[in-house]
Motif scaffolding. Structure first.
Motif, PDB file in Angstrom:
ATOM      1  N   PHE A 156      -0.078   7.890   4.424  1.00  0.00           N
ATOM      2  CA  PHE A 156      -0.685   6.639   3.979  1.00  0.00           C
ATOM      3  C   PHE A 156       0.349   5.542   3.760  1.00  0.00           C
ATOM      4  O   PHE A 156       0.008   4.428   3.384  1.00  0.00           O
ATOM      5  CB  PHE A 156      -1.490   6.876   2.702  1.00  0.00           C
TER       6      PHE A 156
ATOM      7  N   ARG B  54       4.586   7.353   7.809  1.00  0.00           N
ATOM      8  CA  ARG B  54       3.633   7.793   8.826  1.00  0.00           C
ATOM      9  C   ARG B  54       4.266   7.739  10.218  1.00  0.00           C
ATOM     10  O   ARG B  54       4.114   8.665  11.028  1.00  0.00           O
ATOM     11  CB  ARG B  54       2.388   6.917   8.769  1.00  0.00           C
TER      12      ARG B  54
ATOM     13  N   TYR C 274      -5.298   3.999   9.080  1.00  0.00           N
ATOM     14  CA  TYR C 274      -4.814   4.281   7.734  1.00  0.00           C
ATOM     15  C   TYR C 274      -4.649   3.032   6.870  1.00  0.00           C
ATOM     16  O   TYR C 274      -4.496   3.147   5.656  1.00  0.00           O
ATOM     17  CB  TYR C 274      -3.490   5.037   7.800  1.00  0.00           C
TER      18      TYR C 274
ATOM     19  N   LEU D 263      -9.515   2.724   2.861  1.00  0.00           N
ATOM     20  CA  LEU D 263      -8.737   2.878   1.633  1.00  0.00           C
ATOM     21  C   LEU D 263      -9.618   2.734   0.399  1.00  0.00           C
ATOM     22  O   LEU D 263      -9.449   3.457  -0.587  1.00  0.00           O
ATOM     23  CB  LEU D 263      -7.597   1.846   1.601  1.00  0.00           C
TER      24      LEU D 263
ATOM     25  N   GLY E  65      -2.257   1.149   0.348  1.00  0.00           N
ATOM     26  CA  GLY E  65      -2.211   2.601   0.464  1.00  0.00           C
ATOM     27  C   GLY E  65      -1.678   3.318  -0.756  1.00  0.00           C
ATOM     28  O   GLY E  65      -1.501   4.538  -0.726  1.00  0.00           O
TER      29      GLY E  65
END
Length: 291
Positions: free
Chosen positions: A141, A146, A170, A176, A185
């Protein structure tokens, strides 16, 4: 769990009048409680809990669908799917016991992810297990983490082609919001975001030298730990089947599929307080998984 917690071993268990009737040398007898509803002789089971946070369900489902969509974008070669059938030159293998092989499982690491897996079935299983942990982690996240994970786990061409699509998934505000995270995130103040995959076992579905299909059975913890969380940490069970290719001296993911379960029966065990759950995840580190 203490002996006093188990059926038939409570503090009220009496001594037998028969001097030769003992249990484990303690002369304690197992007492069976009456079951008015025709159960197993140890009392009626407590009804399963039916309530579950809507946000938890939505969050986990959306997360998993996002990962699957990422893996399947662009089609892939389809040569190592998880259907359990072998190709013309492939080898279909059955299940193997989870036991140490005596072979060193890994020789190094790529960032925080194990690397340098053996060029054999054991190495493919080790790679799949470790990659499932990385792809299911909370680090997915964070944009920079990532990208580091996908670069380490996926075949170069696959990772490069799908980075932007993964970023969109994401970082989507609706996604989210559904799982209770801020738009960047991160978890709300006073809460800890938990996303951890815990492999239980692996199975080679197909192996053909430089390509392999490996199934990983695992449990997943997902949610927010903290006071006022609307998405408390819950457990789910899944099986991911990874298509792996041997590239530049290591196994890399080219595709994967996912299905629910097998899931065990939930035990009537009291959930830990939010603070205890957050502390546990922070204090107990993960493993390097290997055959």
């Amino acid at each position: 769990m203490s002996l006093g917690d188990e059926d038939g071993y409570g503090n009220d268990s009496g001594r037998s009048s028969d001097g030769y009737s003992t249990l484990g040398g303690t002369r304690q007898t197992r007492t069976r409680l009456p079951d008015s509803q025709g159960g197993d002789g140890y009392g009626p089971r407590r009804p399963a809990r039916k309530s579950r946070s809507l946000f938890t369900v939505i969050g986990v489902v959306v997360l998993l669908l996002a990962a699957i969509a990422f893996a399947n974008m662009g089609g892939g070669d389809g040569g190592n799917g998880g259907d359990g059938t072998s190709g013309s030159n492939g080898k279909k293998t059955g299940s193997a016991p989870t036991a140490a092989t005596g072979t060193k499982p890994v020789t190094g690491k790529n960032g925080e992810i194990a690397s340098g897996f053996a060029h054999d079935e054991q190495g493919a299983q080790s790679a799949a297990a470790n990659y499932s942990v990385a792809l299911g982690s909370a680090a997915m996240f964070d944009r920079n983490q990532r990208r580091a994970i996908t670069t380490a786990v996926y075949a170069p061409a696959v990772a490069a082609a799908r980075q932007d699509a993964l970023d969109k998934v994401y970082s989507g505000e609706a996604f989210l919001a559904n799982i209770g995270l801020n738009t960047d995130g991160t978890a709300p103040a006073g809460q800890t975001f938990i996303s951890r995959s815990n492999p239980v076992g692996t199975k080679v579905v197909k192996f053909n030298g430089d390509t392999a299909s490996v199934a990983v059975w695992y449990s997943a913890l997902f949610g927010l730990a903290g006071e006022g969380s609307k998405n408390p940490v819950s457990e789910s069970w899944f099986t991911n089947t990874f298509a792996l290719t041997w590239i530049d001296g290591d196994w890399k993911v080219t595709d994967f599929t996912q299905k629910d379960g097998p899931a065990p029966v939930g035990r009537d065990q009291a959930a830990s307080p939010a603070g205890e759950m957050a502390d546990a995840v922070e204090q107990f580190g993960g493993f390097t998984y290997a055959r």
